[in-house]
Design a protein around this motif. Sequence first.
Motif, mmCIF file in Angstrom:
data_model
loop_
_atom_site.group_PDB
_atom_site.id
_atom_site.type_symbol
_atom_site.label_atom_id
_atom_site.label_comp_id
_atom_site.label_asym_id
_atom_site.label_seq_id
_atom_site.Cartn_x
_atom_site.Cartn_y
_atom_site.Cartn_z
ATOM 1 N N HIS A 71 0.869 -1.171 0.000
ATOM 2 C CA HIS A 71 0.000 0.000 0.000
ATOM 3 C C HIS A 71 0.906 1.222 0.000
ATOM 4 C CE1 HIS A 71 -2.874 3.082 1.295
ATOM 5 N NE2 HIS A 71 -3.810 2.260 0.852
ATOM 6 N N LEU A 72 0.797 2.038 -1.051
ATOM 7 C CA LEU A 72 1.729 3.143 -1.239
ATOM 8 C C LEU A 72 1.409 4.358 -0.381
ATOM 9 C CD1 LEU A 72 2.061 2.815 -5.093
ATOM 10 C CD2 LEU A 72 3.837 2.297 -3.412
ATOM 11 N N ALA A 73 0.223 4.391 0.227
ATOM 12 C CA ALA A 73 -0.169 5.478 1.130
ATOM 13 C C ALA A 73 -0.084 6.837 0.440
ATOM 14 C CB ALA A 73 0.672 5.427 2.409
ATOM 15 N N ARG A 74 0.157 7.882 1.198
ATOM 16 C CA ARG A 74 0.087 9.238 0.657
ATOM 17 C C ARG A 74 1.278 9.584 -0.229
ATOM 18 N NH1 ARG A 74 -2.614 13.983 2.079
ATOM 19 N NH2 ARG A 74 -3.583 12.906 3.839
ATOM 20 N N ALA A 75 2.481 9.187 0.171
ATOM 21 C CA ALA A 75 3.675 9.668 -0.536
ATOM 22 C C ALA A 75 4.575 8.550 -1.033
ATOM 23 C CB ALA A 75 4.483 10.598 0.379
ATOM 24 N N GLY A 76 4.070 7.325 -1.069
ATOM 25 C CA GLY A 76 4.872 6.221 -1.572
ATOM 26 C C GLY A 76 4.784 6.095 -3.076
ATOM 27 N N TRP A 77 5.788 5.459 -3.665
ATOM 28 C CA TRP A 77 5.760 5.224 -5.104
ATOM 29 C C TRP A 77 6.621 4.028 -5.458
ATOM 30 C CZ3 TRP A 77 2.201 6.187 -8.205
ATOM 31 C CH2 TRP A 77 2.371 6.098 -9.590
ATOM 32 N N LEU A 78 6.357 3.453 -6.625
ATOM 33 C CA LEU A 78 7.126 2.329 -7.145
ATOM 34 C C LEU A 78 7.943 2.816 -8.327
ATOM 35 C CD1 LEU A 78 5.960 -1.292 -7.691
ATOM 36 C CD2 LEU A 78 7.071 -0.081 -9.584
ATOM 37 N N ARG A 79 9.242 2.555 -8.295
ATOM 38 C CA ARG A 79 10.154 2.980 -9.356
ATOM 39 C C ARG A 79 10.816 1.747 -9.970
ATOM 40 N NH1 ARG A 79 10.788 8.463 -8.931
ATOM 41 N NH2 ARG A 79 10.052 9.371 -6.962
ATOM 42 N N TRP A 80 10.470 1.483 -11.221
ATOM 43 C CA TRP A 80 11.017 0.334 -11.928
ATOM 44 C C TRP A 80 12.388 0.682 -12.474
ATOM 45 C CZ3 TRP A 80 10.145 -4.700 -12.642
ATOM 46 C CH2 TRP A 80 10.830 -5.348 -13.682
ATOM 47 N N ARG A 81 13.295 -0.292 -12.443
ATOM 48 C CA ARG A 81 14.637 -0.088 -13.003
ATOM 49 C C ARG A 81 15.013 -1.322 -13.810
ATOM 50 N NH1 ARG A 81 18.298 2.823 -8.380
ATOM 51 N NH2 ARG A 81 19.514 3.292 -10.243
ATOM 52 N N GLU A 82 15.400 -1.089 -15.060
ATOM 53 C CA GLU A 82 15.792 -2.206 -15.914
ATOM 54 C C GLU A 82 17.081 -2.854 -15.423
ATOM 55 O OE1 GLU A 82 14.094 -3.558 -18.176
ATOM 56 O OE2 GLU A 82 12.511 -2.070 -18.499
ATOM 57 N N GLU A 83 17.882 -2.083 -14.743
ATOM 58 C CA GLU A 83 19.122 -2.620 -14.183
ATOM 59 C C GLU A 83 19.355 -2.007 -12.809
ATOM 60 O OE1 GLU A 83 23.873 -3.147 -15.321
ATOM 61 O OE2 GLU A 83 22.481 -2.228 -16.745
ATOM 62 N N LEU A 84 19.224 -2.816 -11.792
ATOM 63 C CA LEU A 84 19.445 -2.336 -10.438
ATOM 64 C C LEU A 84 20.932 -2.330 -10.107
ATOM 65 C CD1 LEU A 84 16.625 -4.169 -8.459
ATOM 66 C CD2 LEU A 84 16.809 -1.712 -8.830
ATOM 67 N N PRO A 85 21.381 -1.370 -9.330
ATOM 68 C CA PRO A 85 22.789 -1.360 -8.938
ATOM 69 C C PRO A 85 23.098 -2.539 -8.022
ATOM 70 C CG PRO A 85 21.554 0.327 -7.751
ATOM 71 C CD PRO A 85 20.631 -0.211 -8.797
ATOM 72 N N THR A 86 24.284 -3.058 -8.147
ATOM 73 C CA THR A 86 24.680 -4.203 -7.314
ATOM 74 C C THR A 86 25.301 -3.758 -5.995
ATOM 75 O OG1 THR A 86 26.823 -4.262 -8.443
ATOM 76 C CG2 THR A 86 25.051 -5.671 -9.315
ATOM 77 N N ARG A 87 25.698 -2.491 -5.926
ATOM 78 C CA ARG A 87 26.324 -1.992 -4.693
ATOM 79 C C ARG A 87 25.297 -1.989 -3.556
ATOM 80 N NH1 ARG A 87 25.271 2.421 -7.871
ATOM 81 N NH2 ARG A 87 24.043 4.104 -6.924
ATOM 82 N N PRO A 88 25.760 -2.055 -2.327
ATOM 83 C CA PRO A 88 24.847 -2.041 -1.173
ATOM 84 C C PRO A 88 23.980 -0.786 -1.180
ATOM 85 C CG PRO A 88 27.052 -2.670 -0.491
ATOM 86 C CD PRO A 88 27.172 -2.222 -1.913
ATOM 87 N N VAL A 89 22.750 -0.961 -0.786
ATOM 88 C CA VAL A 89 21.803 0.147 -0.760
ATOM 89 C C VAL A 89 22.048 1.013 0.469
ATOM 90 C CG1 VAL A 89 19.370 0.772 -0.744
ATOM 91 C CG2 VAL A 89 20.113 -1.294 -1.924
ATOM 92 N N ARG A 90 22.011 2.323 0.251
ATOM 93 C CA ARG A 90 22.166 3.247 1.366
ATOM 94 C C ARG A 90 20.893 4.080 1.522
ATOM 95 N NH1 ARG A 90 28.342 5.636 0.561
ATOM 96 N NH2 ARG A 90 29.416 3.592 0.768
ATOM 97 N N PRO A 91 20.444 4.257 2.737
ATOM 98 C CA PRO A 91 19.219 5.041 2.953
ATOM 99 C C PRO A 91 19.472 6.524 2.718
ATOM 100 C CG PRO A 91 20.205 4.449 5.045
ATOM 101 C CD PRO A 91 20.999 3.728 3.991
ATOM 102 N N GLY A 92 18.356 7.277 2.552
ATOM 103 C CA GLY A 92 18.456 8.720 2.386
ATOM 104 C C GLY A 92 18.116 9.156 0.989
ATOM 105 N N GLY A 93 18.231 10.451 0.738
ATOM 106 C CA GLY A 93 17.927 10.995 -0.574
ATOM 107 C C GLY A 93 16.580 11.688 -0.591
ATOM 108 N N LYS A 94 16.245 12.296 -1.725
ATOM 109 C CA LYS A 94 15.002 13.050 -1.848
ATOM 110 C C LYS A 94 13.787 12.157 -1.658
ATOM 111 C CE LYS A 94 12.581 16.224 -4.939
ATOM 112 N NZ LYS A 94 12.591 16.903 -6.250
ATOM 113 N N ASN A 95 13.809 10.964 -2.257
ATOM 114 C CA ASN A 95 12.735 9.986 -2.068
ATOM 115 C C ASN A 95 13.330 8.750 -1.406
ATOM 116 O OD1 ASN A 95 10.488 11.344 -3.353
ATOM 117 N ND2 ASN A 95 11.636 11.109 -5.248
ATOM 118 N N PRO A 96 13.419 8.763 -0.094
ATOM 119 C CA PRO A 96 14.117 7.681 0.617
ATOM 120 C C PRO A 96 13.607 6.295 0.241
ATOM 121 C CG PRO A 96 13.593 9.463 2.104
ATOM 122 C CD PRO A 96 12.898 9.773 0.827
ATOM 123 N N LEU A 97 14.540 5.419 0.015
ATOM 124 C CA LEU A 97 14.231 4.050 -0.374
ATOM 125 C C LEU A 97 13.784 3.242 0.830
ATOM 126 C CD1 LEU A 97 14.318 1.839 -2.558
ATOM 127 C CD2 LEU A 97 16.739 1.531 -2.019
#
Length: 287
Positions: A71-97
Amino acid sequence: MPELPEVEALAGFLRERATGHAVARVDVLAISALKTYDPPVSALGGLTVTGVTRHGKFLDLDIDGLHLVVHLARAGWLRWREELPTRPVRPGGKNPLALRVHLDDGSGFDLTEAGTKKGLAVYVVRDPQEVPGVASLGPDPLDETFTADTLRDIVQGKRTQIKGLLRDQKIIAGIGNAYSDEVLHAARMSPFKIASSLTDEDVETLHRAIVETLGDAVERSRGLAAQDLKGEKKTGLRVHARTGQKCPVCGDTIREVSFADSSLQYCPTCQTGGKPLADRRLSRLLK
């Protein structure tokens, strides 16, 4: 907030791209978004996406019998990527993951949530009905069983404003703040009208407005990439979020009523007999 048409389009988008692919792994960054623990999210690893569907505003990925429900609620969204980065994910940014799903071909999607008020919810369940929000949903307005008679039964005896009734997911599934404004404008009906006061003709008009407004929005969104859906929604709206602009039907100025955490927009000429609505806290309800 993503509503029925956008979630329907996201389901179609994922159905086309994710079905048949195995889940390589799932990275959870915002533990608060994960609402279940049995089965664990790690159980999805190695299983194959066999289908994607929608329940109201809930997105449901069937992964070999387990369900990833979002459930994406008020400010959630789904972002598709044809190629995801392999590096470890880090939190933060304009639209926090909040969560990242890796598929076996290197593609996948991110679930992000902007702002500080967090409402994004992710469930891993064996049956979508285990999700409380899904289990309590009212009828789907795009289902063929949602008839004018169904709506007539819903509004009968309801001493509540029609705007609030349309937004109540336990009464009708999938309609939120934006599309309730659009539906009521199409029906030429005041958002403050009491549901139980609707005549048979009103019910027929409102039913037609619900089905046509949502159906048109779904058709406009069909086949669009996930990143284009927000823009399509904004351009397709006639009154919602258009305060001060001209009504596309009559040319009157679109007005707004503000509440603590939301607002509604309407056309006085089309919907309230030319009478502007005062602030809800100060005005009498218009019939």
